[in-house]
Every structure is written in structure tokens, then in C-alpha cells.
Scaffold this active site. Sequence first.
Site, PDB file in Angstrom:
ATOM      1  N   CYS A   2      36.115 -43.032  11.170  1.00  6.11           N
ATOM      2  CA  CYS A   2      36.677 -43.682  12.344  1.00  6.11           C
ATOM      3  C   CYS A   2      36.927 -42.640  13.442  1.00  6.11           C
ATOM      4  O   CYS A   2      37.214 -41.487  13.155  1.00  6.11           O
ATOM      5  CB  CYS A   2      37.997 -44.405  12.089  1.00  6.11           C
ATOM      6  N   ARG A  27      31.300 -41.054  13.966  1.00  4.54           N
ATOM      7  CA  ARG A  27      32.302 -41.154  12.910  1.00  4.54           C
ATOM      8  C   ARG A  27      32.355 -42.539  12.276  1.00  4.54           C
ATOM      9  O   ARG A  27      33.082 -42.758  11.313  1.00  4.54           O
ATOM     10  CB  ARG A  27      33.690 -40.813  13.471  1.00  4.54           C
ATOM     11  N   TRP A  75      34.861 -47.126  10.858  1.00  4.76           N
ATOM     12  CA  TRP A  75      34.063 -47.106   9.627  1.00  4.76           C
ATOM     13  C   TRP A  75      34.969 -47.731   8.582  1.00  4.76           C
ATOM     14  O   TRP A  75      36.007 -47.185   8.212  1.00  4.76           O
ATOM     15  CB  TRP A  75      33.698 -45.673   9.253  1.00  4.76           C
ATOM     16  N   ASN A  99      42.811 -43.535  11.676  1.00  4.11           N
ATOM     17  CA  ASN A  99      41.659 -42.988  10.957  1.00  4.11           C
ATOM     18  C   ASN A  99      42.186 -42.510   9.617  1.00  4.11           C
ATOM     19  O   ASN A  99      43.164 -41.772   9.563  1.00  4.11           O
ATOM     20  CB  ASN A  99      41.075 -41.819  11.774  1.00  4.11           C
ATOM     21  N   GLY A 100      41.558 -42.950   8.522  1.00  2.00           N
ATOM     22  CA  GLY A 100      42.022 -42.524   7.202  1.00  2.00           C
ATOM     23  C   GLY A 100      42.406 -43.730   6.364  1.00  2.00           C
ATOM     24  O   GLY A 100      42.010 -44.863   6.658  1.00  2.00           O
ATOM     25  N   GLU A 486      16.849 -33.465  -1.723  1.00  4.47           N
ATOM     26  CA  GLU A 486      17.105 -33.680  -0.295  1.00  4.47           C
ATOM     27  C   GLU A 486      16.109 -34.710   0.266  1.00  4.47           C
ATOM     28  O   GLU A 486      16.480 -35.581   1.054  1.00  4.47           O
ATOM     29  CB  GLU A 486      17.031 -32.340   0.448  1.00  4.47           C
ATOM     30  N   LYS A 490      17.168 -38.262   1.937  1.00  2.00           N
ATOM     31  CA  LYS A 490      16.734 -38.683   3.291  1.00  2.00           C
ATOM     32  C   LYS A 490      16.129 -40.076   3.219  1.00  2.00           C
ATOM     33  O   LYS A 490      16.411 -40.931   4.054  1.00  2.00           O
ATOM     34  CB  LYS A 490      15.695 -37.713   3.893  1.00  2.00           C
ATOM     35  N   GLU A 493      18.884 -42.701   2.644  1.00  3.86           N
ATOM     36  CA  GLU A 493      19.791 -42.850   3.784  1.00  3.86           C
ATOM     37  C   GLU A 493      19.213 -43.693   4.905  1.00  3.86           C
ATOM     38  O   GLU A 493      19.893 -44.540   5.456  1.00  3.86           O
ATOM     39  CB  GLU A 493      20.095 -41.466   4.394  1.00  3.86           C
ATOM     40  N   HIS A 509      11.249 -36.517 -20.057  1.00  2.00           N
ATOM     41  CA  HIS A 509      12.493 -36.829 -20.782  1.00  2.00           C
ATOM     42  C   HIS A 509      13.079 -38.171 -20.342  1.00  2.00           C
ATOM     43  O   HIS A 509      14.247 -38.443 -20.596  1.00  2.00           O
ATOM     44  CB  HIS A 509      13.508 -35.702 -20.592  1.00  2.00           C
ATOM     45  N   LYS A 608      28.410 -40.001  10.349  1.00  2.00           N
ATOM     46  CA  LYS A 608      28.012 -38.590  10.380  1.00  2.00           C
ATOM     47  C   LYS A 608      29.049 -37.697   9.704  1.00  2.00           C
ATOM     48  O   LYS A 608      28.716 -36.677   9.128  1.00  2.00           O
ATOM     49  CB  LYS A 608      27.820 -38.169  11.845  1.00  2.00           C
TER      50      LYS A 608
HETATM   51  C1  AGP Z   1      23.270 -35.941   5.005  1.00  2.00           C
HETATM   52  O1  AGP Z   1      22.096 -36.481   5.500  1.00  2.00           O
HETATM   53  C2  AGP Z   1      24.370 -36.876   4.886  1.00  2.00           C
HETATM   54  N1  AGP Z   1      24.680 -37.499   6.122  1.00  2.00           N
HETATM   55  C3  AGP Z   1      25.555 -36.450   4.062  1.00  2.00           C
HETATM   56  O2  AGP Z   1      25.138 -36.347   2.738  1.00  2.00           O
HETATM   57  C4  AGP Z   1      26.270 -35.135   4.445  1.00  2.00           C
HETATM   58  O3  AGP Z   1      25.444 -34.053   4.160  1.00  2.00           O
HETATM   59  C5  AGP Z   1      27.588 -35.026   3.666  1.00  2.00           C
HETATM   60  O4  AGP Z   1      28.422 -36.068   4.023  1.00  2.00           O
HETATM   61  C6  AGP Z   1      28.269 -33.705   3.885  1.00  2.00           C
HETATM   62  O5  AGP Z   1      28.619 -33.530   5.222  1.00  2.00           O
HETATM   63  P1  AGP Z   1      29.055 -32.124   5.797  1.00  2.00           P
HETATM   64  O6  AGP Z   1      27.890 -31.213   5.646  1.00  2.00           O
HETATM   65  O7  AGP Z   1      29.428 -32.413   7.216  1.00  2.00           O
HETATM   66  O8  AGP Z   1      30.221 -31.655   4.982  1.00  2.00           O
END
Ligand code: AGP
Length: 613
Positions: A2, A27, A75, A99-100, A486, A490, A493, A509, A608
Site C-alpha cells: 500500500c 506498492r 494492496w 499500510n501494513g 529466475e 518471471k 509472475e 528424481h 513491486k
Molecule cells: C521479482 O520479480 C519479484 N517482484 C519479487 O520476487 C521480489 O524479488 C521480492 O519481493 C524481493 O524484493 P526485494 O528485492 O525488493 O527485497
Amino acid sequence: MCGIIGAVSTRNITDILLEGLRQLEYRGYDSAGIAVINNQNNLQLIRKLGKVNILAEAVKHNSLHGGTGVAHTRWATHGNLTEINAHPHISSNIIVVHNGIIENFQSLRQKLFKKGYTCVSDTDTEIIAHLVHFEQYQQGGKLEKIIKMIIPQLSGNYSIVIMDCLNPELLVAVRSGSPLIIGCGVGENFIASDQRALLQVTSRFIFLEDGDIAEITKTTIKIWNKIGQIVERPETLSKINNNEELYQKKNNFCHYMKKEIFEQPLVIKNTIESHINYGMITMAELGPDINILFSKIKHIKIIACGTSYHSAMVSRYWLEELAELPCDVEIASEFIYRQSIVQKNSLLITISQSGETADTLSALRLAKKMGYLGSLTICNIASSTIVRESDLVLITNAGIEIGVASTKTFTTQLTLLLIFVAYIVRLRKMNNILEKNIIEALANLPNRIEKILLLDNYIKKLAQAFINKEHALYLGRGTLYPIAMEGALKLKEISYIHAEAYAAGELKHGPLALVDETMPVIIIASNNKFLDKIKLNIEEVRIRGGQLYIFAEQNICLTKSNEMKIISLPNVEELVAPILFTIPMQMLAYHIALIKGTNVDQPRNLAKCVTVE
Ligand code: AGP
């Protein structure tokens, strides 16, 4: 998560609040709302489901006007994605943005119900508004005193900003776990979750500390610490420079993510150049005594989340193989809830793009009490909480990253981690040549990445085959195993396709059972000691009819077949291969998402910056 913004001014602050929300949208973007008190002390409140531009459109038709106001982008944590659950929340004259998470909100809600308060939303935030209203009604007195009374009743990590229509000359803010920053103006003051929301009006900031309560008027800022003493927090000038603004423009790209993928040669170069002096690696920003501390290190513990955790995983290979330093990596949310043992002379490293990730921050705070040699963070945001609370800081020069899916911040983390490892190796006098080799490999990297970016159209064509897929498998070995992870992250996400990554040796396995003629299997093949084994994995998939997508260095000889697509990449030094192979993984995920029509920069359910546990 948020995003919060508030303002007290003599001018109309509506547009400032809306622009702040646009900057804070990273956020969370489930809903957005704005509340402004007009000259007659009446509240004007608009809340909308969805993104800030929907709210901005509604504001245009309602001409809000006033000098005191708050706004919020949500959020969701408690309560569905509905307009009624959007912030600000109100209780008569009291308006709250938050926020929180208030963990004990259910019991507070019941208590308030007995006192005659019925919540109209399902949120934990609304109870704060009612609590303030109830105490104000019972006790009277200044808003800040009432808020001090209710804080002991709230448990959880949160930041809140409260406004009172009966006293519209001020805002009261509380920071308890989630960041809040005061923006200092002339005849006006502001508050927000981060500086960027306020750069439009000021570059002078005061960072609240945990437990702080602030009362903000047009001309005064009063801060109390967690034990109720009036404190002076230093005012600082923002370090965000004009270059950062460049990174906020999309230029000719249709998505920030694509722009950020294409920025990688430049930002990697910037990260390298800021750490190389006269052909040698420098860690000058760590201070003159750093070698004394570093020479004591016998173990390294790295803690991170998500993509940053993947860069931690790669660096473990580097640290153990090149620097011969034992290293453990751990997901922050696991670390904070288990009893762990601190190795002798262990350095703690946190890795975070945002520097505000709640789990990583909690892990840092916990670890600081546990007896590590010191705490080093690798971060992209110099003003973040994790940076401010770490003993040592290395900043990646990636510039602001706006796409929710991390791209350039990941590859600059890897670049910086490799530079760090080379520095440690030199310090331990193990190998003079390694530093030279690393510098050379890094120097060649941006050009090689440029070559991969030329494959954009080819990868776009490959992406077509994924649009009806529901699953994908990613395989890699050694330092390329985290890169497979990774790549899979991606894809999940931004394209919402379920993807799993395995260390290729694990294929037989279990995951091999998933392979049939419908399953895309993405394999990363580098010309390293694993090549023969990777070729075996390719064969295991091929004979079971799996659809193979092999991202391979061009000097690798592979037996081609119909089910196989080989994406030929420039040859690369093994040391920097994880950085190079990341790029096509990002491009593939991007193009699949684009064809599927998802929101590439703001994928559903994500934000983000993850500032809640
Ligand atoms: C990455 O694509 C993601 N948005 C997410 O996994 C991110 O890397 C994770 O939340 C950690 O964020 P930070 O690097 O800001 O701590």
C-alpha cells in the site's frame, strides 16, 4: 504494501496527492482513494476499485478542493477487492489511511461493536478510525494524544496517517514497521510512504523511525519517539538525482519491463565502472577499515526474498568455489521464524532491490541481535530502510525499476556480488589472476548482452508456442540452476503460467513424470563441466516427446531434432554466464505475457515492494 500520501498546505493539494499516488502505485494497485477537507471543513472522499488513473478520472468529474488531505493506493490484505474496502476509511470526522496489518483487528472489531460501532468494510484499517473516534469522543483532547492512547491496543506492523475534519490544520502519522517519510515544504508539509511520491514538491525529507508519532501542520513538524519523548530527526536532502528521472520515462518502449530489460548493458556497465579504479576492484564506499573486518570473515550468511534470493543462490556458488568461504543462503521469511545458529565470524548479507521488503528487514533486525560480524546489504535504493539499518552498503546502479518483475536489478545484483567475491579473493590473497579475469569477463558482458537483445524478434516468435500452455519446466545446473529458477519466476509472475525450475540432475528424481509432448522444457546449456550431463537431460526429455527450448552458447554442438528449438547465444566466460543467460529468460517471459495480453508491468495480485509479512 500500500502507498500513503498526505499533505497540509494553503494551496489545493488534490493534484499533488494524485501525482503522489501515481508514484506510489508500485506498492499496490487493487484500489485507490483520496480524501480532501474543503474550506468549510467538509470531507470530499472518492474511492475507486482498480488503478490510480481510474481514481484520477473520477476526481476530474468531482473537482475536489482543499489544503489538507490524504490518499492511498491499496494492496489488499484484509477484505476483498471492493470499493468499500478501499482507503481512506472514516469514522465520522476521523479519516485514516494505512499500510501494513493490524493483526488483532478481529478482537478490536468485536470490542468496538459492543460500543456501538459497526464496520462497513472488511478491513483492519476501519477499526483504527473507529478507535480514534471513540477515544476522542470519550476523552477529548489533541489528536496526537488520542493516537498515543490507541497505539498500545494495536498489534502488527503498520504505518498510518490520520486526519480530523474537526481540526483540519494537521495530520498525525505513526510509523510502526512500515516506512513513512515527511516531506518538508515552505508553508506546507507532506508525508508519504516514500520520497518519490513527494519529489514533485520538495527534496527535503525527514525519515521517521519505528515507533515515531508525528504531528504535521503547514509550518510545524513535531515528532515523539516510541517512549513518548519529543525528538529531532535530521532533515536530509534527497539523493535521488536527475538520472533517476530518466529511468522513470518509458521512452519508445511499450512496457517498463521491456525498457528495463534493454537497459541492462548500460546499468551493468555503470555498476562495474563504479567499482573499478585503475584496473582494480574498489570497495571505497565501505570505508577505510573494511579490510580489517573482511579479513576476519570465516562464513557468510545471505538472506533475501524472491528474485533477490536467486542472486543470493548464485553468489553461494561463487563464494564457496572462488573465495573458499562457506556460505548459507536463506529465504528471509523462513529465517525469522526458526532458531538458527550463527557460525563463527560470519558476515550477514541481505539482498533487496527495494530495501523495504518486510521479511528481509525483519531478518536483518533479528540477525543484528544474534552476533554476526556485521551486516552488509546489496540494495538498489540508497534511502531505503534496509540501507539505513545496515552497517555496510553496496548500491547497485540499476536506476529506478518500475516493472514489478525484477530484471535489471537482478543482473546488477549479480554483477555487484561477483565484484564483491573478487575483492574478497584478492584480500585473502588466494588468486591474483581471478580479479583480472573477472574484470575482463565483466567488461565484455554489456556487448554480449547487446547481442542477445538482437534476438528479440526470434524469441517473440518462439513465445507463440506458449500461449496455450499451463505449465513449463526450467532446468539448469550449477550457477545456472538459480537462473532457471529466475526464468520460471518471471514466467509465473507476468504470464500466469505455472512454471517450475529444477536442478537438471533432479529431473529423473520426479519431474520427468510431467514430461510429455505438451510440456515445454526450457534448458540452459553452457559450455562448462556440466555440458555432457545437460546433454543427457536433453535426451531424457527428447525421447519422451517433451518440447525442448535449449538456450545454449553457440560453440556447443547439439544433435538437433524436430521437437527441439535451439536458441544460440554468444559464448561467454563461465564466471559471468549466470548474468548473460538471465537475459533470454526475461525476454521469453516478457513475450509470452505480451501475447497473452496480461498486464506486464503490474501483474495481478503483486506489488513491486512487499512491505507486509
Ligand atoms: C521479482 O520479480 C519479484 N517482484 C519479487 O520476487 C521480489 O524479488 C521480492 O519481493 C524481493 O524484493 P526485494 O528485492 O525488493 O527485497
